[in-house]
Enzyme design. Structure first.
Site, PDB file in Angstrom:
ATOM      1  N   SER A 256     -86.962 -66.486  17.638  1.00  0.00           N
ATOM      2  CA  SER A 256     -86.484 -66.785  18.995  1.00  0.00           C
ATOM      3  C   SER A 256     -87.265 -67.997  19.485  1.00  0.00           C
ATOM      4  O   SER A 256     -88.347 -68.292  18.983  1.00  0.00           O
ATOM      5  CB  SER A 256     -86.685 -65.582  19.915  1.00  0.00           C
TER       6      SER A 256
ATOM      7  N   ASP B 221     -98.955 -65.402  37.161  1.00  0.00           N
ATOM      8  CA  ASP B 221    -100.346 -65.762  37.435  1.00  0.00           C
ATOM      9  C   ASP B 221    -100.633 -65.635  38.922  1.00  0.00           C
ATOM     10  O   ASP B 221     -99.714 -65.683  39.754  1.00  0.00           O
ATOM     11  CB  ASP B 221    -100.602 -67.207  36.972  1.00  0.00           C
TER      12      ASP B 221
ATOM     13  N   GLU C 244     -88.571 -70.466  22.860  1.00  0.00           N
ATOM     14  CA  GLU C 244     -88.827 -70.525  24.301  1.00  0.00           C
ATOM     15  C   GLU C 244     -88.784 -71.975  24.789  1.00  0.00           C
ATOM     16  O   GLU C 244     -89.357 -72.856  24.163  1.00  0.00           O
ATOM     17  CB  GLU C 244     -90.202 -69.919  24.586  1.00  0.00           C
TER      18      GLU C 244
ATOM     19  N   PHE D 268    -104.919 -75.821  27.860  1.00  0.00           N
ATOM     20  CA  PHE D 268    -103.937 -74.920  28.444  1.00  0.00           C
ATOM     21  C   PHE D 268    -104.086 -73.499  27.888  1.00  0.00           C
ATOM     22  O   PHE D 268    -104.177 -72.525  28.627  1.00  0.00           O
ATOM     23  CB  PHE D 268    -102.548 -75.518  28.172  1.00  0.00           C
TER      24      PHE D 268
ATOM     25  N   HIS E  97     -91.605 -65.588  17.736  1.00  0.00           N
ATOM     26  CA  HIS E  97     -91.134 -66.265  18.948  1.00  0.00           C
ATOM     27  C   HIS E  97     -91.870 -67.610  19.008  1.00  0.00           C
ATOM     28  O   HIS E  97     -93.103 -67.644  19.032  1.00  0.00           O
ATOM     29  CB  HIS E  97     -91.476 -65.407  20.170  1.00  0.00           C
TER      30      HIS E  97
HETATM   31  P1  FAD Z   1     -99.240 -57.820  33.013  1.00  0.00           P
HETATM   32  O1  FAD Z   1     -98.744 -57.518  31.658  1.00  0.00           O
HETATM   33  O2  FAD Z   1     -98.732 -57.046  34.133  1.00  0.00           O
HETATM   34  O3  FAD Z   1    -100.787 -57.713  33.040  1.00  0.00           O
HETATM   35  C1  FAD Z   1    -101.554 -58.379  32.055  1.00  0.00           C
HETATM   36  C2  FAD Z   1    -102.918 -57.753  32.000  1.00  0.00           C
HETATM   37  O4  FAD Z   1    -103.664 -58.083  33.142  1.00  0.00           O
HETATM   38  C3  FAD Z   1    -102.828 -56.261  31.959  1.00  0.00           C
HETATM   39  O5  FAD Z   1    -103.118 -55.849  30.693  1.00  0.00           O
HETATM   40  C4  FAD Z   1    -103.748 -55.738  33.002  1.00  0.00           C
HETATM   41  O6  FAD Z   1    -104.790 -54.992  32.382  1.00  0.00           O
HETATM   42  C5  FAD Z   1    -104.291 -56.946  33.669  1.00  0.00           C
HETATM   43  N1  FAD Z   1    -104.014 -56.926  35.087  1.00  0.00           N
HETATM   44  C6  FAD Z   1    -102.819 -57.125  35.651  1.00  0.00           C
HETATM   45  N2  FAD Z   1    -102.926 -57.079  36.989  1.00  0.00           N
HETATM   46  C7  FAD Z   1    -104.222 -56.849  37.228  1.00  0.00           C
HETATM   47  C8  FAD Z   1    -104.984 -56.713  38.407  1.00  0.00           C
HETATM   48  N3  FAD Z   1    -104.388 -56.800  39.628  1.00  0.00           N
HETATM   49  N4  FAD Z   1    -106.317 -56.489  38.285  1.00  0.00           N
HETATM   50  C9  FAD Z   1    -106.907 -56.410  37.057  1.00  0.00           C
HETATM   51  N5  FAD Z   1    -106.238 -56.563  35.909  1.00  0.00           N
HETATM   52  C10 FAD Z   1    -104.925 -56.766  35.991  1.00  0.00           C
HETATM   53  N6  FAD Z   1     -96.010 -67.017  33.532  1.00  0.00           N
HETATM   54  C11 FAD Z   1     -95.113 -67.593  34.379  1.00  0.00           C
HETATM   55  O7  FAD Z   1     -95.471 -67.912  35.529  1.00  0.00           O
HETATM   56  N7  FAD Z   1     -93.820 -67.861  33.991  1.00  0.00           N
HETATM   57  C12 FAD Z   1     -93.370 -67.526  32.760  1.00  0.00           C
HETATM   58  O8  FAD Z   1     -92.214 -67.786  32.433  1.00  0.00           O
HETATM   59  C13 FAD Z   1     -94.274 -66.892  31.838  1.00  0.00           C
HETATM   60  N8  FAD Z   1     -93.865 -66.503  30.617  1.00  0.00           N
HETATM   61  C14 FAD Z   1     -94.740 -65.858  29.779  1.00  0.00           C
HETATM   62  C15 FAD Z   1     -94.286 -65.420  28.524  1.00  0.00           C
HETATM   63  C16 FAD Z   1     -95.148 -64.762  27.649  1.00  0.00           C
HETATM   64  C17 FAD Z   1     -94.618 -64.287  26.307  1.00  0.00           C
HETATM   65  C18 FAD Z   1     -96.509 -64.540  28.020  1.00  0.00           C
HETATM   66  C19 FAD Z   1     -97.470 -63.866  27.071  1.00  0.00           C
HETATM   67  C20 FAD Z   1     -96.967 -64.972  29.261  1.00  0.00           C
HETATM   68  C21 FAD Z   1     -96.102 -65.614  30.164  1.00  0.00           C
HETATM   69  N9  FAD Z   1     -96.515 -66.037  31.427  1.00  0.00           N
HETATM   70  C22 FAD Z   1     -95.618 -66.650  32.282  1.00  0.00           C
HETATM   71  C23 FAD Z   1     -97.921 -65.866  31.848  1.00  0.00           C
HETATM   72  C24 FAD Z   1     -98.139 -64.593  32.685  1.00  0.00           C
HETATM   73  O9  FAD Z   1     -97.405 -64.677  33.885  1.00  0.00           O
HETATM   74  C25 FAD Z   1     -99.619 -64.471  32.995  1.00  0.00           C
HETATM   75  O10 FAD Z   1    -100.363 -64.239  31.831  1.00  0.00           O
HETATM   76  C26 FAD Z   1     -99.975 -63.493  34.092  1.00  0.00           C
HETATM   77  O11 FAD Z   1    -101.342 -63.696  34.476  1.00  0.00           O
HETATM   78  C27 FAD Z   1     -99.831 -62.044  33.707  1.00  0.00           C
HETATM   79  O12 FAD Z   1     -98.510 -61.635  33.763  1.00  0.00           O
HETATM   80  P2  FAD Z   1     -98.091 -60.419  32.782  1.00  0.00           P
HETATM   81  O13 FAD Z   1     -96.737 -59.969  33.076  1.00  0.00           O
HETATM   82  O14 FAD Z   1     -98.415 -60.807  31.418  1.00  0.00           O
HETATM   83  O15 FAD Z   1     -99.116 -59.351  33.329  1.00  0.00           O
END
Ligand code: FAD
Length: 305
Positions: A22, A116, A24, A227, A277
């Protein structure tokens, strides 16, 4: 690299299962970037990816551009698009509306993320009181509205920088799976052992969904290193040394980046990994070459009417 060209590896028809791939992309900002993205999509589409995903800018900054890129992929190709979506800086109502709009135009795959912190990586994370508070809540929200939308999520072989420890990190992954996620895509990593150790941890918690390695060919090592390091990925010295003295030599850097990434995916494939991916950075050349070395050949595709 020599073992990449053995017949069994080079030809997916010789008994070796073709890996699923896939791609991105990020939504383009200018007309020139848009043209470039479409050249890239047209070059990579014949490799028959399982899906192609389009990112969502930090804090939702590309909401419209992500949507229009996804809509154009649906209109003009037979590719299956996956729209990235984060919960940062929006109310539940706004997010639900975005999900409904995607569903209406035919999108059936969302990459659901927390996003983030609004102040950038390294600053405290905060949510809107009326927003989805966690990625698991977002996923449950999507599945509740449209059960036929497949949801992929993130996974962190080196744990997310905000996670207290691996247990906390995998608790989050488990919550996302319980909410309906059926695939995780990893943050970029360069040491395959980290991936396999993480996989062991995940499986020992009873999580069975595919954990698809996210592979980033490092076209521009210096820039990409900053990055990925900020996002919590370790760049081992042995890896960095391959790009030494190449800052001003884009041509060699490109060959090295393709070789290194091809070596990484081949080693993963040899250990049974059957899906990859690619973070394409909207460039086709390296990803096309790496896919080719994985035994993937272009097929003739029909454009959607
Ligand atoms: P989650 O999976 O919800 O959390 C990640 C980890 O952080 C968890 O394991 C948890 O232990 C910890 N955590 C979460 N919240 C808290 C908290 N409040 N306090 C303490 N620990 C916490 N970003 C973008 O903006 N746009 C995108 O399109 C994008 N695509 C992505 C695609 C992939 C495949 C990946 C790996 C990352 C991507 N990101 C993107 C980055 C992502 O948004 C960031 O890494 C963000 O900080 C975490 O989002 P998540 O959904 O991975 O978090």
């Amino acid at each position: 690299m020599t073992d990449l060209t053995t017949p069994a590896q080079a030809d997916g028809h010789l008994g070796v299962k073709r890996p699923a791939i896939s791609f991105e992309f990020f939504p383009p900002k200018t007309e020139e970037m848009e043209r470039n993205l479409w050249d890239t999509i047209n070059r990579l589409a014949p490799l028959d990816p399982k899906f192609v995903s389009v990112t969502y800018g930090a804090g939702g900054s590309t909401r419209e551009r992500t949507h229009s890129t996804i809509a154009r992929i649906l209109r003009e190709t037979s590719l299956l698009p996956a729209a990235h979506l984060t919960c940062v800086g929006a109310s539940r109502g706004e997010i639900d509306e975005i999900v409904d709009r995607y569903h209406q135009v035919g999108v059936r795959h969302i990459v659901g993320l927390r996003g983030d912190p609004p102040g950038g990586i390294g600053t405290p994370y905060s949510t809107r009181a009326d927003g989805y508070q966690t990625s698991a809540e977002l996923i449950a929200g999507i599945k509740k509205r449209h059960a036929d939308i497949e949801v992929s999520v993130s996974a962190y072989p080196e744990k997310h920088p905000e996670s207290r420890d691996f247990d906390a990190d995998i608790d989050t992954l488990k919550a996302k799976v319980d909410a309906g996620a059926t695939r995780a895509i990893t943050q970029v990593f360069f040491d395959n052992d980290l991936y396999f150790r993480y996989l062991d941890r995940v499986r020992s918690r009873g999580i069975e969904i595919p954990i698809v390695p996210g592979i980033m060919p490092m076209h521009n090592f210096k820039q990409a290193r900053n990055f990925v390091t900020r996002a919590g990925t370790t760049v081992p010295d042995w890896f960095a040394s391959k790009f030494e003295n190449l800052d001003d030599d884009a041509e060699t850097r490109k060959l090295v980046a393709a070789t290194v990434a091809a070596g990484q995916v081949q080693k993963l494939a040899k250990r049974g990994v059957d899906a990859f991916h690619f973070y394409t950075m909207n460039r086709a050349d390296l990803v096309f070459a790496i896919s080719h070395l994985l035994g993937i050949r272009a097929k003739t595709i029909q454009k959607a009417a």
